[in-house]
Each structure stands twice: as C-alpha cells, then as structure tokens.
Design a protein around this motif. Structure first.
Motif, PDB file in Angstrom:
ATOM      1  N   GLN A 163      45.425  39.316  39.197  1.00  0.00           N
ATOM      2  CA  GLN A 163      46.315  38.600  38.278  1.00  0.00           C
ATOM      3  C   GLN A 163      47.123  39.617  37.482  1.00  0.00           C
ATOM      4  O   GLN A 163      46.594  40.612  37.013  1.00  0.00           O
ATOM      5  N   TYR A 205      42.577  42.300  26.562  1.00  0.00           N
ATOM      6  CA  TYR A 205      42.681  41.639  27.869  1.00  0.00           C
ATOM      7  C   TYR A 205      41.970  42.461  28.936  1.00  0.00           C
ATOM      8  O   TYR A 205      41.243  41.924  29.765  1.00  0.00           O
ATOM      9  N   HIS A 262      38.210  41.979  28.698  1.00  0.00           N
ATOM     10  CA  HIS A 262      37.696  40.667  29.080  1.00  0.00           C
ATOM     11  C   HIS A 262      38.155  40.196  30.455  1.00  0.00           C
ATOM     12  O   HIS A 262      37.592  39.249  31.002  1.00  0.00           O
ATOM     13  N   GLN A 263      39.176  40.824  30.999  1.00  0.00           N
ATOM     14  CA  GLN A 263      39.706  40.481  32.330  1.00  0.00           C
ATOM     15  C   GLN A 263      39.923  41.772  33.123  1.00  0.00           C
ATOM     16  O   GLN A 263      41.063  42.121  33.467  1.00  0.00           O
ATOM     17  N   SER A 306      42.330  42.165  36.179  1.00  0.00           N
ATOM     18  CA  SER A 306      43.745  41.856  35.989  1.00  0.00           C
ATOM     19  C   SER A 306      44.538  43.113  35.654  1.00  0.00           C
ATOM     20  O   SER A 306      43.981  44.113  35.223  1.00  0.00           O
TER      21      SER A 306
END
Length: 120
Positions: free
Chosen positions: A37, A65, A68-69, A72
């Motif tokens: 992503q 971000y 937590h991701q 991505s």
C-alpha cells in the motif's frame, strides 16, 4: 472523484504540483510496481503562515504510519492552502500563502505544495 494518476502535474521549479501532471511525476522514485500500500498525506488549511510545525506533522505522521503499517510505503505529503474566499479576518492573500508554502518546502524531499484549492 478525481484520479490523481491522470490529473496532476508537477512544476519542479516551485516544488508544487498542478492539475496537469500525475502523482508518479510528484513522487517518481516511489512509484515502482509494488503490492505494498502506498500512502500520501494531505494537509489542508490556511497556512497563514506555514510553519516548521506544519512540516513536522508530516514527519510525525510518516513515523507513526511506518510503526503501525510496516508493509506500506509513505510516498510523501502535500500541503494545500485554502482559497481567498475562506472566511478568516486575518487571512493574507492565497498568492502570498502559496509562495510562503513553496519556500517552506524547498528543502523537503517529502513534502510538496498543491495550488489546487487556491485556484478554486
């Protein structure tokens, strides 16, 4: 809804994208084929004036971000100053706020400036 891949252009001289180029033009080094992503942060507001804290928000968002991701990819961020019709008594002209935002991101590889909202 607009498709940023076909409707946006970047003016490298001013570190700003306009309605003629694509997102891949804005963040070309991140647009290789990938199943991960991809994320672009957008900040709208008066930016009257833009400050270092505005730019720091993008860094904090990116770091959060990524934490937590982790699968991505954060492509970058876009500052979009409001148009002149925004109801705020102390608002300076959008032309000047856009120029200040451009200057604020000159040394940023992550944050770009959009003139889209100013032109509305």
């Amino acid at each position: 809804m607009e498709d940023f891949r076909t409707d946006r252009k970047l003016n490298y001289q001013y570190n700003i994208f306009t309605t003629e180029n694509t997102i891949s033009d804005i963040f070309p080094h991140h647009m290789a084929a990938s199943s991960a992503q991809r994320v672009i942060f957008l900040a709208c507001g008066t930016f009257n004036p833009p400050t270092n804290k505005h730019l720091r928000l993008f860094e904090l968002a990116r770091d959060n971000y990524r934490a937590h991701q982790p699968l991505s990819t954060v492509l970058g961020g876009v500052i979009s100053p409001t148009h002149d019709a925004y109801a705020k008594a102390s608002l300076i002209s959008s032309r000047h706020r856009l120029a200040m935002a451009r200057l604020a991101v000159v040394e940023s590889s992550m944050v770009k400036v959009s003139d889209w909202e100013v032109k509305q």
